[in-house]
Design an enzyme around this catalytic site. Structure first.
Site, PDB file in Angstrom:
ATOM      1  CG  ASP A 103       0.128  -6.422  -1.578  1.00  0.00           C
ATOM      2  OD1 ASP A 103      -0.415  -6.067  -2.640  1.00  0.00           O
ATOM      3  OD2 ASP A 103      -0.468  -7.022  -0.659  1.00  0.00           O
ATOM      4  CE  LYS A 106      -5.648  -9.339  -4.015  1.00  0.00           C
ATOM      5  NZ  LYS A 106      -5.316  -8.804  -2.691  1.00  0.00           N
ATOM      6  CD  GLN A 128      -6.532  -9.664   0.695  1.00  0.00           C
ATOM      7  OE1 GLN A 128      -6.030 -10.071  -0.345  1.00  0.00           O
ATOM      8  NE2 GLN A 128      -7.025  -8.437   0.809  1.00  0.00           N
TER       9      GLN A 128
END
Ligand code: NDP
Length: 285
Positions: free
Chosen positions: A120, A53, A97
């Site tokens: 997200d 990422k 994450q």
């Protein structure tokens, strides 16, 4: 019949190219999209995802702010960091994450991220708006699936879509997005009776369960579109999906490979959401 491959790598590359141009334009207006990437602990898969990422951010011109926290980080410390990032004008998107170490409460962390930075799309605000069919940050993996279908001219309208898996990260939002695209949607899970029969009715079969090659060729309707979201590592260290690719490609009309299908799309859509967040913050849409 051998299925046509849906090349997620190529679609993701096209999306990144488009974003690069948008980012250059934003920068000319004094806005540099910023993404905070928070990793807690030493999960090897998570470390790998975070690294790719950050690398993609760098490639396309997004400024990434990496936070690597030790395994024993407390809930309070993590929430404090989220609060700080929520208030930081240079940070347009916040990515924590998952999975977090067991002692941490993921839900509370997701709830803490400011809705306008929830790139997200896992917070209650984003998910609520998704259900309401209002503009919001769409979770990246299911968003990527929809973009792949669009890129290959596959219109779910009127089709029977079967989604295997009902997680918040993949299955549930994907079912909602397919519904929005006017598919007739069936959602299957570990308590589904007759999974094979359900799968055999699918014109579009999307699988996200986390079990290597669980969906066998005889579970696929001839001519179906097969989207394999699973990422599994075999004892030999090979990455395979949830679908038995070799058998499935002889029945399907289109199929995504693993790796090179849903995976690269997920990161591309995270970048897309971050650019959207920067635009919203800059008063643009
Ligand atoms: P979860 O473990 O959160 O959810 C798995 C889902 O699969 C659950 O809904 C579960 O049902 C269902 N399931 C498990 N076993 C069966 C079974 N035997 N029959 C039918 N349904 C079953 O996983 P995620 O959704 O987070 O991830 C799924 C897969 O997708 C993983 O391989 C993961 O690595 C991959 N993934 C890939 C991404 C990408 O970028 N390509 C991003 C995110 C995930 P129940 O709810 O009843 O327990």
């Amino acid at each position: 019949m051998t299925a046509q491959l849906i090349d997620g790598k190529k679609v993701a590359q096209d999306i990144r190219e488009g974003l690069k141009k948008e980012i250059a334009e934003l920068k000319s207006k004094g806005i540099t999209p910023g993404l905070a990437v928070v990793l807690v602990g030493e999960n090897p898969a998570s470390k790998k995802y975070v690294a790719s990422k950050e690398k993609t951010c760098e490639e396309i011109g997004i400024k990434s702010f990496g936070y690597k926290l030790p395994e024993q980080t407390s809930q309070e410390e993590l929430l404090k960091l989220i609060d700080r990032l929520n208030a930081d004008p240079e940070v347009h998107g916040i990515l924590v994450q998952l999975p977090l170490p067991k002692h941490l409460d993921e839900k509370e962390v997701m709830y803490r991220i400011a809705p306008e930075k929830d790139v997200d799309g896992f917070g209650p605000h984003s998910l609520g708006k998704l259900v309401l069919d209002e503009p919001t940050f769409v979770p990246c993996t299911p968003f990527g699936v929809i973009k792949m279908l669009e890129a290959y001219g596959i219109d779910p309208a009127g089709k029977h879509a079967v989604v295997v898996g009902r997680s918040i990260i993949v299955g549930k939002p994907l079912a909602l997005l397919l519904l929005r695209k006017n598919a007739t949607v069936t959602v299957c899970h570990s308590r589904t009776a007759n999974l094979k029969e359900e799968c055999l009715r699918a014109d579009i079969l999307c699988v996200a369960i986390g079990k290597a090659k669980f969906i066998t060729g005889d579970m696929i309707k001839p001519g179906a579109v097969v989207i394999d979201i699973g990422i599994n590592v075999t004892p030999e260290g090979k990455i395979v999906g949830d679908v038995d690719f070799e058998a499935a490609k002889e029945r399907a009309s289109y199929i995504t490979p693993v790796p090179g299908g849903a995976g690269p799309m997920t990161i591309a859509m995270l970048m897309y959401n971050t650019v959207q967040a920067a635009k919203y913050a800059g008063g643009m849409r």
